[in-house]
Design an enzyme around this catalytic site. Structure first.
Site, mmCIF file in Angstrom:
data_model
loop_
_atom_site.group_PDB
_atom_site.id
_atom_site.type_symbol
_atom_site.label_atom_id
_atom_site.label_comp_id
_atom_site.label_asym_id
_atom_site.label_seq_id
_atom_site.Cartn_x
_atom_site.Cartn_y
_atom_site.Cartn_z
ATOM 1 N N GLY A 47 39.470 30.534 39.353
ATOM 2 C CA GLY A 47 38.070 31.109 39.172
ATOM 3 C C GLY A 47 37.598 30.604 37.822
ATOM 4 O O GLY A 47 38.389 30.222 36.937
ATOM 5 N N GLN A 52 32.827 31.754 29.848
ATOM 6 C CA GLN A 52 34.068 30.925 29.427
ATOM 7 C C GLN A 52 33.701 29.440 28.951
ATOM 8 O O GLN A 52 34.553 29.020 28.161
ATOM 9 C CB GLN A 52 35.107 30.857 30.777
ATOM 10 C CG GLN A 52 35.638 32.253 30.941
ATOM 11 C CD GLN A 52 36.774 32.034 32.070
ATOM 12 O OE1 GLN A 52 36.326 32.152 33.175
ATOM 13 N NE2 GLN A 52 38.094 32.123 31.462
ATOM 14 N N CYS A 100 44.593 33.824 33.092
ATOM 15 C CA CYS A 100 43.052 33.534 32.732
ATOM 16 C C CYS A 100 43.049 32.135 31.898
ATOM 17 O O CYS A 100 43.708 32.152 30.804
ATOM 18 C CB CYS A 100 42.551 34.593 31.895
ATOM 19 S SG CYS A 100 40.571 34.512 31.485
ATOM 20 N N LEU A 101 42.216 31.431 32.037
ATOM 21 C CA LEU A 101 42.033 29.948 31.120
ATOM 22 C C LEU A 101 41.710 30.412 29.877
ATOM 23 O O LEU A 101 41.865 29.561 28.976
ATOM 24 C CB LEU A 101 40.907 29.129 32.156
ATOM 25 C CG LEU A 101 41.393 28.720 33.275
ATOM 26 C CD1 LEU A 101 40.223 27.736 33.798
ATOM 27 C CD2 LEU A 101 42.537 28.023 33.485
ATOM 28 N N HIS A 142 38.400 40.120 38.665
ATOM 29 C CA HIS A 142 38.598 39.241 37.284
ATOM 30 C C HIS A 142 37.436 38.544 36.797
ATOM 31 O O HIS A 142 37.051 38.776 35.667
ATOM 32 C CB HIS A 142 39.967 38.589 37.565
ATOM 33 C CG HIS A 142 40.358 37.630 36.438
ATOM 34 N ND1 HIS A 142 41.395 37.776 35.675
ATOM 35 C CD2 HIS A 142 39.448 36.512 35.652
ATOM 36 C CE1 HIS A 142 41.476 36.921 34.578
ATOM 37 N NE2 HIS A 142 40.393 36.364 34.629
ATOM 38 N N GLU A 143 36.875 37.759 37.386
ATOM 39 C CA GLU A 143 35.787 36.811 37.126
ATOM 40 C C GLU A 143 34.433 37.708 36.858
ATOM 41 O O GLU A 143 33.816 37.318 35.749
ATOM 42 C CB GLU A 143 35.319 35.932 38.407
ATOM 43 C CG GLU A 143 36.433 34.605 38.804
ATOM 44 C CD GLU A 143 37.127 34.210 37.382
ATOM 45 O OE1 GLU A 143 36.365 33.947 36.339
ATOM 46 O OE2 GLU A 143 38.322 33.936 37.619
ATOM 47 N N HIS A 146 34.511 39.131 33.295
ATOM 48 C CA HIS A 146 33.990 38.073 32.142
ATOM 49 C C HIS A 146 32.461 38.426 31.835
ATOM 50 O O HIS A 146 32.036 38.279 30.771
ATOM 51 C CB HIS A 146 34.127 36.748 32.710
ATOM 52 C CG HIS A 146 35.710 36.224 32.290
ATOM 53 N ND1 HIS A 146 36.177 36.032 31.212
ATOM 54 C CD2 HIS A 146 36.589 36.045 33.416
ATOM 55 C CE1 HIS A 146 37.426 35.807 31.343
ATOM 56 N NE2 HIS A 146 37.864 35.516 32.671
#
Ligand code: NI
Length: 177
Positions: A47, A52, A100-101, A142-143, A146
């Site tokens: 995701g 981000q 997470c990226l 999670h997404e 952000h």
């Protein structure tokens, strides 16, 4: 189409509350979503949220395909979710590992609502409403975090269960089995 640079934890843009999308179906929104998919694919993520890549808009994408090599990984439909709203269904919480990226190389064990209802819009303004559980529920939470400037390490309850992937997975580590 372009793979964009993913901002990493410490960058103040990741702490901002993102702005809602007002206009759907625009070229600008289409380009943003295309870049997000290109970036997610290049980084092999499950995701990605617009902040981000430095765009403070309430847009997230996610999706996990069924992979015979990883039979335990649950499939999550490829989704563009804009201006999302999440409400927990029931009070059950579930602990699970997340990465997470924006926090490369690390993983942590994070509590999330086991079941949630989420709603929002697709890129053309079409309404999305789903009730989900398990990994799908975890990815959405999670997404969407952000979009409110929250990275998963802030949600870890036991910081002993936060660390670098190879160490966590090494014999004797918390992810070794
Ligand atoms: Ni993330």
């Amino acid at each position: 189409m372009a793979v964009r640079k993913v901002l990493r934890m410490g960058n103040p843009l990741l702490l901002q509350v993102a702005e809602p999308v007002i206009e759907f179906g625009t070229e600008e929104l289409g380009r943003l979503i295309e870049d997000m998919f290109d970036t997610m694919a290049a980084e092999a993520g499950a995701g990605l949220a617009a902040p981000q890549i430095g765009v403070s808009r309430r847009v997230v994408i996610f999706g996990v395909e069924k992979n015979p090599r990883y039979p335990d990984v649950e499939e999550v439909p490829t989704t563009v979710l804009i201006n999302p709203v999440i409400s927990p269904l029931g009070s059950e919480m579930e602990e699970g590992w997340e990465g997470c990226l924006s926090v490369p190389g690390l993983r942590g064990r994070v509590p999330r609502h086991a079941r949630v209802r989420y709603s929002g819009h697709d890129q053309y303004g079409g309404r999305i409403e789903r009730e989900v559980s398990g990994f799908h529920a975890r990815v959405v939470q999670h997404e969407c975090d952000h979009l409110d400037g929250i990275l998963y390490p802030r949600r870890i309850r036991d910081l002993r269960l936060f660390g670098f992937e190879p160490e966590l997975a090494a014999p004797g580590g918390p992810r070794s089995d």
